[in-house]
Design a protein around this motif. Structure first.
Motif, PDB file in Angstrom:
ATOM      1  N   PHE A  87       8.883  -9.672 -98.846  1.00 33.48           N
ATOM      2  CA  PHE A  87       7.686  -8.914 -99.178  1.00 33.48           C
ATOM      3  C   PHE A  87       7.370  -7.913 -98.072  1.00 33.48           C
ATOM      4  CE2 PHE A  87       3.078  -8.474 -98.573  1.00 33.48           C
ATOM      5  CZ  PHE A  87       2.707  -7.947 -99.782  1.00 33.48           C
ATOM      6  N   LYS A  93       6.150  -4.562 -99.784  1.00 35.39           N
ATOM      7  CA  LYS A  93       4.857  -5.218 -99.979  1.00 35.39           C
ATOM      8  C   LYS A  93       4.357  -5.127-101.432  1.00 35.39           C
ATOM      9  CE  LYS A  93       3.535  -4.622 -95.192  1.00 35.39           C
ATOM     10  NZ  LYS A  93       2.562  -4.125 -94.216  1.00 35.39           N
ATOM     11  N   VAL A  95       4.732  -7.193-105.000  1.00 37.35           N
ATOM     12  CA  VAL A  95       5.163  -8.481-105.549  1.00 37.35           C
ATOM     13  C   VAL A  95       6.138  -8.271-106.702  1.00 37.35           C
ATOM     14  CG1 VAL A  95       4.355 -10.565-106.734  1.00 37.35           C
ATOM     15  CG2 VAL A  95       3.012  -9.595-104.869  1.00 37.35           C
ATOM     16  N   GLU A  96       5.860  -7.211-107.494  1.00 42.15           N
ATOM     17  CA  GLU A  96       6.714  -7.011-108.656  1.00 42.15           C
ATOM     18  C   GLU A  96       8.159  -6.656-108.258  1.00 42.15           C
ATOM     19  OE1 GLU A  96       3.756  -5.752-108.071  1.00 42.15           O
ATOM     20  OE2 GLU A  96       3.664  -3.573-108.388  1.00 42.15           O
ATOM     21  N   MET A  98       9.863  -8.445-106.276  1.00 44.38           N
ATOM     22  CA  MET A  98      10.413  -9.675-105.697  1.00 44.38           C
ATOM     23  C   MET A  98      10.970 -10.581-106.785  1.00 44.38           C
ATOM     24  SD  MET A  98       7.396 -10.335-102.919  1.00 44.38           S
ATOM     25  CE  MET A  98       8.182 -11.715-102.190  1.00 44.38           C
TER      26      MET A  98
ATOM     27  N   TYR B 274       0.798 -11.026 -97.493  1.00 43.52           N
ATOM     28  CA  TYR B 274       1.599 -11.471 -98.647  1.00 43.52           C
ATOM     29  C   TYR B 274       0.789 -12.423 -99.522  1.00 43.52           C
ATOM     30  CZ  TYR B 274       5.316 -14.046-101.102  1.00 43.52           C
ATOM     31  OH  TYR B 274       6.081 -14.649-102.072  1.00 43.52           O
ATOM     32  N   LEU B 333       9.125 -14.372-111.781  1.00 50.21           N
ATOM     33  CA  LEU B 333       8.140 -14.268-110.705  1.00 50.21           C
ATOM     34  C   LEU B 333       7.275 -15.529-110.558  1.00 50.21           C
ATOM     35  CD1 LEU B 333       6.822 -10.620-111.254  1.00 50.21           C
ATOM     36  CD2 LEU B 333       8.358 -11.419-109.461  1.00 50.21           C
TER      37      LEU B 333
END
Lengths: 145, 621
Positions: A87, A93, A95-96, A98, B274, B333
């Motif tokens: 991330f 940075k 999330v999508e 990842m 995060y 996810l």
């Protein structure tokens, strides 16, 4: 572990493995450290100090870092740290970005490689490396607690 | 008076003839020689007046000098004092001479010790020729010759020899005692030396064992001290070990803390970012929060939310089902949703790690200080232990100590015994020494010296005896020859052929037939003739040939047949000396012995008178 996601085995270059073995044998506070924990600290150091990329990460890799893969519940935190590093670095940075755990592991191996080189210089090869590394830890812990 | 010749003193019985001779003797010697007269022992008669004195005065010629000798006796002093005075040519009497000079005059006239040969009683032949009386021939010869001196010397030597022999005998006995005492002293000294050496040895042994005891005591002390130090060392080592463990534990905690939390503190900021992103994505449904199927199942079953406890209806159940479906759809996810929960306590974990690390470091510091103190003490103890030689520690020191003490006691006992022996032997030596000294002092000289002295005395006595015997033999032979010649001259017709004289001066006569007879067998006349011959011989030999001769009652007991012989004998003697003779001149009618014939006596006297020209002296009271 959720169904459908399989984390690959963590690897390191053979040179890194040699450095890691030396660190584990070195009389310091990283002595006898678990290899995966060492790689995590190395990766964290690389992220924190924004260590540069080293092309030797492309060298021949050794997959005998750990015969236990990351898919067991015991490594859940370890997996999230790999995710967090991803991330903070390659996922920019978001999330999508990842969705690929294999890439996360590769990214982790890349940063771990950088950190291992750093530890070689600062920990193994420096006379007061252990002390300075420990003082760095104490200062960070003190300031961030 | 003439210097030689015969002087007759005659008178009745009791007239004073013998008294006159006694007076002469008394004047010269102070005693009475003739007995048989009344009150003979008293110079002064008892009928005399108390104030009367007895006084005798003699006028004598000695060579060319003339002396007056007088002696006066009182009733208190029978002997009186001899008073000698010299008379000069004019007849003046001088002063009294000294006693020594007076005695010398008497000695020149006739020494007292031989006067028995010159003052003769009527039995003078028996007295002189006999060998029992003090006036025996032997005694007289001894007196008139040096034999008496030699005899006295022999007797003195015999007495000395006897005393020396007694001393020698005693000395021999004492010598034995002294020898034994000397042996005792020598033995005592040897024993004293031996015991002194033994005492010294015992002292050395005692000192040696006491030294061992001291060493053992030191070792024991050191041992105890060592054990204490060892215990302290062990305690400190254990404490250090404990602190080391503590330090190791601290270090392990620190290491573990570092190894487990280093990446956290390094990444905490990024992880928080995060975590926020994950929550936002979760809120945006990008990563719907998963609902545990078991909770959904249970909530559906009981109609109450297993999480909040609120009653759920169909709408809620439908929501759960929809969320479950969405979660399963976002497959790739959905694992990130766990990160929300995983990192929710990251900061708390870091705080905990800091606390753990700080505690561990504090503890480590304290333990390090403690350990440093322990190490310092341990080093001191180890230094002390290094100084202790534990190699000499006996296996059983207490038993060893008892053994040494027993040996010390044994040697101390021996030392006391030896010391007492020294005292005893010293006492024995002192006693023996004192006794020996006493014996040696009392002995005066030892037995060997006494023996030598005794030998000398014996030798000297033997010499004197030999000398005496030889001299005596000579004298006897001369006497025998002289007497025999005189005898034969006086008695030319004697029946005897030979005369001999034995050791006791007893004359033996051997007649022509070879028969011997003794003096006792002679008649009075023969005996008196023999005695006068003897006196003549002796007076010539001893240098007193001119000494006066006093014969009391010469003719008493003599047979008339021997008157001529006697007269002849007296006549021959009168050639050299004065001879005073008393004889009984009996008045008419007086009883006389049958053998006495006054006519014959007168005849013979006159014969003498005619030859000698002597005069008669008649004494009358």
């Amino acid at each position: 572990m959720k169904k459908g996601i399989t984390w690959p085995t963590i690897r390191a270059t053979q040179a890194d493995k040699g450095i890691m073995d030396a660190i584990k044998s070195h009389d310091g506070r990283l002595k006898l450290i678990d290899s995966k924990d060492l790689m995590m600290i190395a990766a964290a150091l690389a992220v924190e100090y924004n260590l540069p990329y080293d092309s030797r990460i492309q060298d021949k890799m050794s997959d005998t870092i750990s015969y236990a893969n990351l898919n067991t519940p015991a490594y859940e935190e370890y997996r999230h740290f790999i995710s967090a590093i991803y991330f903070m670095t390659k996922a920019e940075k978001k999330v999508e970005n990842m969705k690929d755990v294999s890439d996360m592991v590769k990214n982790f191996e890349d940063y771990a490689h950088r950190g291992i080189l750093y530890l070689k210089d600062k920990y193994l090869d420096e006379k007061e490396g252990d002390s300075e590394l420990f003082m760095n830890f104490v200062e960070l812990l003190s300031s961030r607690s | 008076m003439k210097k030689t010749g015969v002087f007759f003193i005659y008178g009745d019985n009791g007239a004073g003839k013998t008294t006159l001779l006694n007076a002469i003797n008394w004047c010269l010697y102070g005693d009475i020689i003739f007995h048989g007269v009344e009150q003979a022992l008293e110079v002064k008669p008892n009928w005399a007046d108390e104030n009367d004195v007895t006084k005798v005065r003699l006028i004598i010629h000695d060579d060319d000098k003339k002396y007056q000798l007088s002696r006066v006796a009182s009733c208190y002093d029978n002997k009186g004092i001899l008073d000698a005075r010299e008379i000069d040519e004019k007849g003046n009497v001088g002063n009294s001479l000294s006693e020594i000079a007076s005695d010398a005059i008497v000695v020149r006239i006739l020494p007292m010790n031989i006067r028995n040969l010159f003052f003769l009683s009527e039995n003078f032949s028996n007295e002189i020729l006999g060998h029992k009386s003090t006036n025996s021939l032997k005694n007289n010869i001894y007196r008139v010759s040096e034999l008496e001196t030699i005899e006295n010397a022999i007797a003195h030597l015999a007495e000395t020899e006897s005393k020396l022999a007694a001393d020698h005998t005693k000395a021999l006995k004492d010598s034995d005692k002294i020898e034994k005492l000397t042996e005792t002293i020598d033995r005592a000294r040897v024993m004293i030396k031996e015991n002194e050496a033994a005492v010294e040895k015992a002292k050395n042994k005692i000192a040696e064992h006491e030294d061992s005891l001291t060493k053992l005591r030191n070792i024991l002390d050191n041992s105890q001290h060592t054990r204490e130090l060892q215990k302290q060392r062990d305690d400190y080592e254990a404490a250090i070990s404990t602190t080391d463990n503590e330090l190791a534990s601290c270090e392990a905690d620190i290491t573990e803390c570092m190894q487990k939390n280093y990446q956290k503190v390094l990444l905490i900021d990024g992880i928080e970012e995060y975590w926020n992103a994950l929550k936002a994505a979760n809120d945006a449904g990008i990563i719907p929060a998963p609902i545990n199927p078991k909770i959904i199942e249970q909530s559906k079953k009981i109609g109450i939310c297993a999480c909040c406890g609120e009653k759920i209806g169909e709408n809620q159940i439908a929501f759960m089902n929809e969320r479950q479906r969405q979660y399963e759809e976002i497959d790739k996810l959905k694992f990130l949703a766990d990160g929300i929960h995983e990192f929710s306590n990251m900061r708390a974990d870091i705080n905990d790690a800091w606390c753990i690390l700080r505690d561990a470091m504090d503890k480590q510091e304290r333990q390090a200080q403690i350990r440093a103190g322990f190490v310092e003490q341990l080093e001191l103890i180890r230094e002390k232990l290094d100084d202790i030689d534990e190699a000499n520690l006996p296996n059983n020191p207490e038993e060893r100590r008892r053994e040494i003490k027993a040996k010390i006691e044994k040697w101390e006992s021996r030392r006391r015994e030896y010391a007492q022996n020294i005292v005893d032997w010293t006492d024995a030596e002192n006693k023996a020494f004192a006794e020996r000294k006493r014996l040696m002092n009392s002995a005066g000289s030892d037995a060997q010296e006494l023996e030598k002295e005794l030998d000398k005395i014996k030798h000297l006595r033997d010499l004197l005896i030999t000398l005496r015997d030889e001299a005596e033999q000579l004298i006897r032979n001369r006497i025998k020859d002289g007497v025999w010649e005189s005898f034969k001259k006086i008695l030319p017709d004697t029946q005897f052929a030979e005369i001999s004289i034995d050791d006791n001066y007893t004359f033996n006569f051997i007649d022509k037939n070879g028969y011997s007879s003794t003096v006792s067998k002679l008649c009075v006349g023969e005996a008196k003739t023999l005695a006068l011959s003897l006196i003549s011989t002796l007076s010539n030999d001893i240098g007193y040939s001119d000494a006066p001769l006093f014969i009391d009652n010469l003719f008493a007991g003599i047979a008339t047949s021997h008157f001529g012989d006697i007269t002849h004998c007296v006549e021959s003697l009168s050639d050299k000396k004065q001879i005073f003779i008393t004889y009984l001149f009996a008045r008419d009618g007086a009883k006389v012995s049958s053998n006495f014939n006054p006519a014959v006596i007168k005849q013979n006297i006159h014969a003498i008178k005619d030859k000698s020209g002597i005069c008669f002296v008649e004494e009358d009271r």
